[in-house]
Design a protein around this motif. Sequence first.
Motif, PDB file in Angstrom:
ATOM      1  N   LYS A   1      -4.272   8.730   3.219  1.00 48.97           N
ATOM      2  CA  LYS A   1      -5.632   9.173   2.861  1.00 48.97           C
ATOM      3  C   LYS A   1      -6.669   8.233   3.471  1.00 48.97           C
ATOM      4  CE  LYS A   1      -4.837  11.550  -1.501  1.00 48.97           C
ATOM      5  NZ  LYS A   1      -4.734  11.328  -2.946  1.00 48.97           N
ATOM      6  N   ALA A   2      -6.426   6.950   3.357  1.00 47.60           N
ATOM      7  CA  ALA A   2      -7.368   5.969   3.914  1.00 47.60           C
ATOM      8  C   ALA A   2      -7.472   6.147   5.420  1.00 47.60           C
ATOM      9  CB  ALA A   2      -6.915   4.553   3.568  1.00 47.60           C
ATOM     10  N   PHE A   3      -6.337   6.492   6.040  1.00 47.91           N
ATOM     11  CA  PHE A   3      -6.366   6.656   7.492  1.00 47.91           C
ATOM     12  C   PHE A   3      -7.195   7.873   7.906  1.00 47.91           C
ATOM     13  CE2 PHE A   3      -4.864   7.991  11.638  1.00 47.91           C
ATOM     14  CZ  PHE A   3      -4.996   6.803  12.338  1.00 47.91           C
ATOM     15  N   VAL A   4      -7.069   8.967   7.147  1.00 45.84           N
ATOM     16  CA  VAL A   4      -7.886  10.157   7.444  1.00 45.84           C
ATOM     17  C   VAL A   4      -9.362   9.770   7.433  1.00 45.84           C
ATOM     18  CG1 VAL A   4      -8.667  12.378   6.505  1.00 45.84           C
ATOM     19  CG2 VAL A   4      -6.225  11.882   6.653  1.00 45.84           C
ATOM     20  N   ALA A   5      -9.764   8.997   6.390  1.00 46.45           N
ATOM     21  CA  ALA A   5     -11.167   8.587   6.293  1.00 46.45           C
ATOM     22  C   ALA A   5     -11.533   7.624   7.416  1.00 46.45           C
ATOM     23  CB  ALA A   5     -11.425   7.941   4.938  1.00 46.45           C
TER      24      ALA A   5
ATOM     25  N   HIS B   1     -12.440   4.900   3.008  1.00 44.05           N
ATOM     26  CA  HIS B   1     -11.306   4.249   3.669  1.00 44.05           C
ATOM     27  C   HIS B   1     -11.130   2.818   3.172  1.00 44.05           C
ATOM     28  CE1 HIS B   1     -13.179   1.997   7.193  1.00 44.05           C
ATOM     29  NE2 HIS B   1     -12.049   1.342   7.093  1.00 44.05           N
ATOM     30  N   LEU B   2     -12.246   2.177   2.767  1.00 41.26           N
ATOM     31  CA  LEU B   2     -12.097   0.826   2.225  1.00 41.26           C
ATOM     32  C   LEU B   2     -11.750   0.838   0.732  1.00 41.26           C
ATOM     33  CD1 LEU B   2     -15.015  -0.945   4.108  1.00 41.26           C
ATOM     34  CD2 LEU B   2     -12.571  -1.195   4.510  1.00 41.26           C
ATOM     35  N   SER B   3     -12.297   1.823   0.006  1.00 38.18           N
ATOM     36  CA  SER B   3     -12.071   1.805  -1.446  1.00 38.18           C
ATOM     37  C   SER B   3     -10.637   2.183  -1.806  1.00 38.18           C
ATOM     38  CB  SER B   3     -13.055   2.730  -2.149  1.00 38.18           C
ATOM     39  OG  SER B   3     -12.703   4.062  -1.934  1.00 38.18           O
ATOM     40  N   LEU B   4      -9.921   2.857  -0.886  1.00 36.76           N
ATOM     41  CA  LEU B   4      -8.550   3.254  -1.185  1.00 36.76           C
ATOM     42  C   LEU B   4      -7.553   2.122  -0.950  1.00 36.76           C
ATOM     43  CD1 LEU B   4      -8.301   6.883   0.243  1.00 36.76           C
ATOM     44  CD2 LEU B   4      -8.164   6.182  -2.145  1.00 36.76           C
TER      45      LEU B   4
ATOM     46  N   VAL C   1       0.883  -1.173   0.000  1.00 36.95           N
ATOM     47  CA  VAL C   1       0.000   0.000   0.000  1.00 36.95           C
ATOM     48  C   VAL C   1       0.913   1.214   0.000  1.00 36.95           C
ATOM     49  CG1 VAL C   1      -1.816   1.242   1.207  1.00 36.95           C
ATOM     50  CG2 VAL C   1      -1.713  -1.227   1.394  1.00 36.95           C
ATOM     51  N   SER C   2       0.695   2.123  -0.941  1.00 37.42           N
ATOM     52  CA  SER C   2       1.569   3.296  -0.983  1.00 37.42           C
ATOM     53  C   SER C   2       1.315   4.182   0.231  1.00 37.42           C
ATOM     54  CB  SER C   2       1.346   4.082  -2.272  1.00 37.42           C
ATOM     55  OG  SER C   2       0.130   4.774  -2.197  1.00 37.42           O
ATOM     56  N   LYS C   3       2.334   4.944   0.604  1.00 35.46           N
ATOM     57  CA  LYS C   3       2.224   5.788   1.799  1.00 35.46           C
ATOM     58  C   LYS C   3       1.092   6.791   1.647  1.00 35.46           C
ATOM     59  CE  LYS C   3       3.960   7.793   5.625  1.00 35.46           C
ATOM     60  NZ  LYS C   3       2.747   8.310   6.241  1.00 35.46           N
ATOM     61  N   SER C   4       0.988   7.422   0.470  1.00 34.21           N
ATOM     62  CA  SER C   4      -0.020   8.471   0.321  1.00 34.21           C
ATOM     63  C   SER C   4      -1.427   7.869   0.393  1.00 34.21           C
ATOM     64  CB  SER C   4       0.179   9.242  -0.983  1.00 34.21           C
ATOM     65  OG  SER C   4      -0.212   8.459  -2.073  1.00 34.21           O
TER      66      SER C   4
END
Lengths: 226, 261
Positions: B152-156, B184-187, B145-148
Motif C-alpha cells: 500500500k505504501a508503495f502504491v502511494a 506513503h509515510l504514515s503507513l 513491515v508487513s507485506k500488505s
Amino acid sequence: MKRLLYLLSTTIGRKLIVALTGIVLILFVVGHISGNLTIYIGQSALNNYAHFLQTSPMLWVMRLSMLAIVMLHVALGVAVTQENSLARPESCHAGQSWYLHVYQRRMIISGLVLLAFIAVHVAHLTLGAGIGEVFRLKDASGHVDVYSRVVTTFQNAWIAWAYIAAMMFLAIHLKHTVRAVFQTLGFSRESYFEFLEFLSWMVTLAVVGGFISIPLSVQLGWLALL
Amino acid sequence: MNLVLRIWRQASAEVEGRFEDYPVSGISTDYSFLEVLDRINEDLVSQNQEPVAYEMDCREGICGSCSLMINGTPHGPRPATTTCQLYMRHFHDGQTITVEPWLSRATPVIKDLVVDRSALDRIMQSAGYISVHTGEAPDANTIPVSKSRADKAFVAASCIGCGACIAACPNASAMLFVAAKVTHLSLLPQGEPERSHRVRAMVVAMDREGFGNCSNHYECAKACPKSIPVSLIARLNREFQHAGLLGHEYGGPIHHAAHEE
C-alpha cells in the motif's frame, strides 16, 4: 475547543462539517418520505402522523436545529464552492464542453435550487401561504387536515410539476452525497466503492421516487379529496 | 502521419496568451508526444522563431516533469501514461491536437506550456519527509513491515508529483498529491513518530497555496499517470481528522505533577 476551531479553519475541516450536516439532512429526508408515505394508508393516517409531529414537545427543538443545520450546510457549501472557483479561474479547457462544466457545478446549483424549494415549501405547506381556506380544515377527529392540503395543492398541475422538477434537483444532490460522505469521513476501503455507489442509487431512487409518487398520484386521480 | 498542433503560446506570465496552429508532417507513429514538439521546435529555430517552451527531463515516465494538457486531458488520452510515454500511434492522421499548460491559481504560467509547480515543493518542504540521522543504511528487515502495508505504501509512493491531479480537478485541488505523500509515510514505521504533525502541516501548506477542495469528482485518479487511487483521499481525510481530534500537537502538555514534600 481549540482543536475544533482549528479543524474548521482548514478546507478538510469545513468539508467535514458539510458532510456531517449532510448526514443529518439525508436522515431527515429519509424520515420525511417515510412519514409522507402514510398518505397511501389514508387521510386519517397522514393526519394522525402530522398531529403526532405537531404536538410533539420536541417540535421547536427539531425545527430550530434543522434550521441551524441547513444554514451551516449552505454557508459552508457556498464558501467551499467560492474557494474552488478561485482556485480554478480558467473555467474551460479546450475540449471541455459547457455541459461538463455545469455537471461539475451540480452540487452548488442543485443545492441553491433546493434551498429555494425549502423556503417555498415551508411557506406554503407549513405557514399556509397561498393555500387559503383548506389550510384551516380539520378532519373528523379534530386534527389538522394535512391530507386535504396536500391533495388540493397537487391538483394544480403547475405546482405538481414544479414540485417534481425540484425533486429532480434533490435526486442530483442526493446521488452525489451518499458515496461522497463516506469519502469525506475517511472511509477508504476500495472494495466497498461499488456497494456505496449502489447504496447512493438506492437511497436516491427510494427517497425521490417516494416524494414524486405523491403529486403523480394526485394528478392521475389515485389520491383524491374524500 | 500529418498533424496540426494547436499550442498555447504565452511569452510570460504578464502578457495574454493565445493558441497558435503548428502543422507538422512526416511524423512516425513511434514518435513520443514530446518528440513531435521537438520537431516543431527544430522547425521554429531554423526559421529564427521562438521555440515552444515545455518541461521534460527523464522521458521514461518517472520524473514527473512533463506536464501537458492534451485535448483537455492531462498527459493525454491514455490511462496511466505520462506525456513523454505517450506515442503518436494513439492519434490518427490529420488530427488537430490541442496542447495547453496546466493552469490553476496555485500553478501559474511561466511561459508557453511551462507552469510554476513550486507550490508542490513547498507542500513537501512543510512536512513531506521523516526526520532521521543520516549515516550508514540500516540492515535490511531490521524494521519489520508487513507485506500488505509495504504494498500500500508503495502504491502511494509511486506518485511522481507531476500535478496531473490538480490539472484534471475542476477545483484545482491538490488532495490526491497530498494524500499520496501523507499515506506513503504514515503507513510505514519510519513515518509514525511525525504522523499527526505531518498531515496537519501538509494540509495547512496545501490550503496556503490556494488549491481548491476535493468535491469528489474523482477526475484526479483518472488522469494520474501512476494510477494513485482516490481511496487515498479518504485516508488523508481520516489521517487529518484523527490528527485534529487526537493528535498530541494540540491541547498542551500532559498534566504531570512533580513530587512535593
